[in-house]
Scaffold this motif. Structure first.
Motif, PDB file in Angstrom:
ATOM      1  N   LYS A   4       0.843  -1.128  -0.041  1.00 61.62           N
ATOM      2  CA  LYS A   4      -0.019   0.179   0.031  1.00 61.62           C
ATOM      3  C   LYS A   4       0.917   1.082  -0.135  1.00 61.62           C
ATOM      4  O   LYS A   4       1.911   1.268   0.733  1.00 61.62           O
ATOM      5  N   LEU A   5       0.818   2.100  -1.270  1.00 62.36           N
ATOM      6  CA  LEU A   5       1.332   3.175  -1.118  1.00 62.36           C
ATOM      7  C   LEU A   5       0.308   4.502  -0.632  1.00 62.36           C
ATOM      8  O   LEU A   5      -0.490   4.672  -1.228  1.00 62.36           O
ATOM      9  N   VAL A   6       1.007   5.418   0.368  1.00 60.68           N
ATOM     10  CA  VAL A   6      -0.131   6.214   0.935  1.00 60.68           C
ATOM     11  C   VAL A   6       0.525   7.657   0.835  1.00 60.68           C
ATOM     12  O   VAL A   6       1.766   7.810   1.009  1.00 60.68           O
ATOM     13  N   TYR A   7      -0.150   8.622   0.123  1.00 54.59           N
ATOM     14  CA  TYR A   7       0.318   9.845  -0.026  1.00 54.59           C
ATOM     15  C   TYR A   7      -0.968  10.784  -0.135  1.00 54.59           C
ATOM     16  O   TYR A   7      -2.184  10.462  -0.117  1.00 54.59           O
ATOM     17  N   TRP A   8      -0.709  12.057  -0.604  1.00 54.20           N
ATOM     18  CA  TRP A   8      -1.738  13.075  -0.952  1.00 54.20           C
ATOM     19  C   TRP A   8      -2.306  12.422  -2.369  1.00 54.20           C
ATOM     20  O   TRP A   8      -1.689  11.982  -2.952  1.00 54.20           O
ATOM     21  N   ASP A   9      -3.515  13.053  -2.623  1.00 52.64           N
ATOM     22  CA  ASP A   9      -4.005  12.808  -3.789  1.00 52.64           C
ATOM     23  C   ASP A   9      -3.425  13.376  -5.038  1.00 52.64           C
ATOM     24  O   ASP A   9      -4.241  14.032  -6.058  1.00 52.64           O
ATOM     25  N   ILE A  10      -2.168  13.558  -5.056  1.00 50.37           N
ATOM     26  CA  ILE A  10      -1.270  13.997  -6.315  1.00 50.37           C
ATOM     27  C   ILE A  10      -0.390  13.193  -6.576  1.00 50.37           C
ATOM     28  O   ILE A  10       0.122  12.280  -6.148  1.00 50.37           O
ATOM     29  N   ARG A  11       0.324  13.329  -7.696  1.00 49.91           N
ATOM     30  CA  ARG A  11       1.681  12.712  -8.251  1.00 49.91           C
ATOM     31  C   ARG A  11       2.699  12.887  -7.250  1.00 49.91           C
ATOM     32  O   ARG A  11       3.250  12.001  -6.401  1.00 49.91           O
ATOM     33  N   GLY A  12       3.231  14.149  -6.984  1.00 47.80           N
ATOM     34  CA  GLY A  12       4.293  14.440  -5.987  1.00 47.80           C
ATOM     35  C   GLY A  12       5.188  13.671  -5.927  1.00 47.80           C
ATOM     36  O   GLY A  12       5.856  12.805  -6.886  1.00 47.80           O
ATOM     37  N   LEU A  13       5.831  13.388  -4.723  1.00 44.94           N
ATOM     38  CA  LEU A  13       6.870  12.507  -4.453  1.00 44.94           C
ATOM     39  C   LEU A  13       6.673  11.117  -4.618  1.00 44.94           C
ATOM     40  O   LEU A  13       7.345  10.159  -4.624  1.00 44.94           O
ATOM     41  N   ALA A  14       5.264  10.599  -4.772  1.00 46.63           N
ATOM     42  CA  ALA A  14       4.803   9.393  -4.631  1.00 46.63           C
ATOM     43  C   ALA A  14       4.860   8.826  -6.332  1.00 46.63           C
ATOM     44  O   ALA A  14       4.938   7.513  -6.485  1.00 46.63           O
ATOM     45  N   GLN A  15       5.027   9.647  -7.178  1.00 42.82           N
ATOM     46  CA  GLN A  15       4.928   9.188  -8.692  1.00 42.82           C
ATOM     47  C   GLN A  15       6.135   8.419  -9.034  1.00 42.82           C
ATOM     48  O   GLN A  15       6.014   7.276  -9.556  1.00 42.82           O
ATOM     49  N   PRO A  16       7.186   8.732  -8.746  1.00 39.59           N
ATOM     50  CA  PRO A  16       8.477   7.896  -9.103  1.00 39.59           C
ATOM     51  C   PRO A  16       8.334   6.536  -8.420  1.00 39.59           C
ATOM     52  O   PRO A  16       8.817   5.512  -8.899  1.00 39.59           O
ATOM     53  N   ILE A  17       7.753   6.549  -7.039  1.00 40.25           N
ATOM     54  CA  ILE A  17       7.523   4.988  -6.516  1.00 40.25           C
ATOM     55  C   ILE A  17       6.463   4.588  -7.180  1.00 40.25           C
ATOM     56  O   ILE A  17       6.918   3.225  -7.405  1.00 40.25           O
ATOM     57  N   ARG A  18       5.469   5.023  -7.813  1.00 40.19           N
ATOM     58  CA  ARG A  18       4.600   4.251  -8.555  1.00 40.19           C
ATOM     59  C   ARG A  18       5.176   3.644  -9.742  1.00 40.19           C
ATOM     60  O   ARG A  18       4.797   2.505 -10.013  1.00 40.19           O
ATOM     61  N   LEU A  19       5.904   4.615 -10.585  1.00 32.96           N
ATOM     62  CA  LEU A  19       6.585   4.190 -11.722  1.00 32.96           C
ATOM     63  C   LEU A  19       7.426   2.993 -11.414  1.00 32.96           C
ATOM     64  O   LEU A  19       7.353   2.086 -12.164  1.00 32.96           O
ATOM     65  N   LEU A  20       8.238   2.910 -10.321  1.00 29.09           N
ATOM     66  CA  LEU A  20       8.880   1.671  -9.992  1.00 29.09           C
ATOM     67  C   LEU A  20       8.135   0.592  -9.734  1.00 29.09           C
ATOM     68  O   LEU A  20       8.477  -0.564 -10.064  1.00 29.09           O
ATOM     69  N   LEU A  21       7.067   0.743  -8.741  1.00 25.30           N
ATOM     70  CA  LEU A  21       6.139  -0.589  -8.692  1.00 25.30           C
ATOM     71  C   LEU A  21       5.706  -1.013  -9.849  1.00 25.30           C
ATOM     72  O   LEU A  21       5.472  -2.384 -10.078  1.00 25.30           O
ATOM     73  N   GLU A  22       5.040   0.055 -10.921  1.00 20.29           N
ATOM     74  CA  GLU A  22       4.833  -0.540 -12.007  1.00 20.29           C
ATOM     75  C   GLU A  22       5.851  -1.306 -12.789  1.00 20.29           C
ATOM     76  O   GLU A  22       5.519  -2.214 -13.330  1.00 20.29           O
ATOM     77  N   TYR A  23       6.894  -0.712 -12.983  1.00 20.89           N
ATOM     78  CA  TYR A  23       8.073  -1.454 -13.580  1.00 20.89           C
ATOM     79  C   TYR A  23       8.229  -2.989 -13.234  1.00 20.89           C
ATOM     80  O   TYR A  23       8.796  -3.558 -13.921  1.00 20.89           O
ATOM     81  N   THR A  24       8.459  -2.847 -11.772  1.00 23.26           N
ATOM     82  CA  THR A  24       8.720  -4.252 -11.395  1.00 23.26           C
ATOM     83  C   THR A  24       7.517  -5.233 -11.328  1.00 23.26           C
ATOM     84  O   THR A  24       7.590  -6.226 -10.662  1.00 23.26           O
ATOM     85  N   GLY A  25       6.247  -4.845 -11.624  1.00 18.84           N
ATOM     86  CA  GLY A  25       5.171  -5.866 -11.647  1.00 18.84           C
ATOM     87  C   GLY A  25       4.619  -5.924 -10.370  1.00 18.84           C
ATOM     88  O   GLY A  25       4.054  -6.939 -10.185  1.00 18.84           O
ATOM     89  N   THR A  26       5.048  -4.940  -9.359  1.00 18.88           N
ATOM     90  CA  THR A  26       4.406  -5.157  -8.013  1.00 18.88           C
ATOM     91  C   THR A  26       3.091  -4.884  -7.758  1.00 18.88           C
ATOM     92  O   THR A  26       2.518  -3.753  -8.153  1.00 18.88           O
ATOM     93  N   LYS A  27       2.191  -5.792  -7.117  1.00 24.62           N
ATOM     94  CA  LYS A  27       0.768  -5.338  -6.753  1.00 24.62           C
ATOM     95  C   LYS A  27       0.727  -4.373  -5.613  1.00 24.62           C
ATOM     96  O   LYS A  27       1.388  -4.428  -4.690  1.00 24.62           O
ATOM     97  N   TYR A  28      -0.023  -3.436  -5.948  1.00 24.13           N
ATOM     98  CA  TYR A  28      -0.070  -2.514  -4.899  1.00 24.13           C
ATOM     99  C   TYR A  28      -1.356  -1.755  -4.909  1.00 24.13           C
ATOM    100  O   TYR A  28      -2.027  -1.543  -5.973  1.00 24.13           O
ATOM    101  N   GLU A  29      -1.671  -1.048  -3.933  1.00 24.26           N
ATOM    102  CA  GLU A  29      -2.874  -0.083  -4.076  1.00 24.26           C
ATOM    103  C   GLU A  29      -2.427   1.552  -3.364  1.00 24.26           C
ATOM    104  O   GLU A  29      -1.534   1.562  -2.828  1.00 24.26           O
ATOM    105  N   ASP A  30      -3.107   2.329  -3.859  1.00 23.48           N
ATOM    106  CA  ASP A  30      -2.940   3.718  -3.645  1.00 23.48           C
ATOM    107  C   ASP A  30      -3.707   3.925  -2.477  1.00 23.48           C
ATOM    108  O   ASP A  30      -5.157   3.773  -2.424  1.00 23.48           O
TER     109      ASP A  30
END
Length: 182
Positions: A4-30
């Motif tokens: 679970k990735l927790v952040y404000w409802d914006i891209r901000g600092l969480a966007q590079p993390i999302r990109l890495l999770l997607e790249y690695t095929g990691t299951k996650y929820e925002d």
């Protein structure tokens, strides 16, 4: 169990993390916290909860992975990268990853300062130094296809075309740029 990735409802600092999770095929929820409207931009949804989460340094973003709660965006990205052997294979690649991680954060922080302060006043100086900064990144890249290693990014391209991809807002509501949903 997914992360679970927790952040404000914006891209901000969480966007590079999302990109890495997607790249690695990691299951996650925002999980999103929502900042209130002007003029106060109420953040009590986060502040009322953060000390109850059992973290040493409660902060956003944070990542939950089973019983781990990891804060600080670079620490989160390193954690994910280590799990997927992405911190470089040779010592040279590891050094390049470390350098680029911090240089990218400096670059990002300069842009964020512009967006959250007097945008119109600071914009000319920012634009004046931008070509030199981009030249440094270009020189660091050199004749390589990637800053470190030889990994392709098809997973990120697919994510950016998906409905899960958050194009905007980039910044929170009080920012002078990048705070509107399009």
């Amino acid at each position: 169990m997914s992360m679970k990735l927790v952040y404000w409802d914006i891209r901000g600092l969480a966007q590079p993390i999302r990109l890495l999770l997607e790249y690695t095929g990691t299951k996650y929820e925002d999980k999103f916290y929502v900042c209130g409207e002007a003029p106060n931009y109420d953040k009590s949804c986060w502040f009322d909860e953060k000390q109850k989460l059992g973290m040493d340094f409660p902060n956003l973003p944070y990542l939950e992975d089973e019983d781990r709660k990891i804060v600080q965006s670079n620490a989160i990205m390193r954690y994910i990268a280590r799990k997927h052997n992405m911190c470089g294979e040779t010592e040279e690649e590891k050094i390049r990853v470390d350098i680029l991680e911090n240089q990218a954060m400096d670059f990002r922080n300069g842009f964020v300062r512009l967006c959250y302060t007097d945008f119109d006043k600071m914009k000319p100086a920012y634009l004046e130094m931008l070509p030199k900064t981009l030249e440094q990144f270009s020189a660091f890249l050199g004749d390589r296809n990637w800053f470190a290693g030889n990994k392709a990014l098809e997973q990120i391209a697919a994510y950016m075309k998906s409905e899960r991809f958050m194009k905007t807002p980039v910044n929170n509501k009080m920012a002078k740029w990048g705070n509107k949903k399009e």
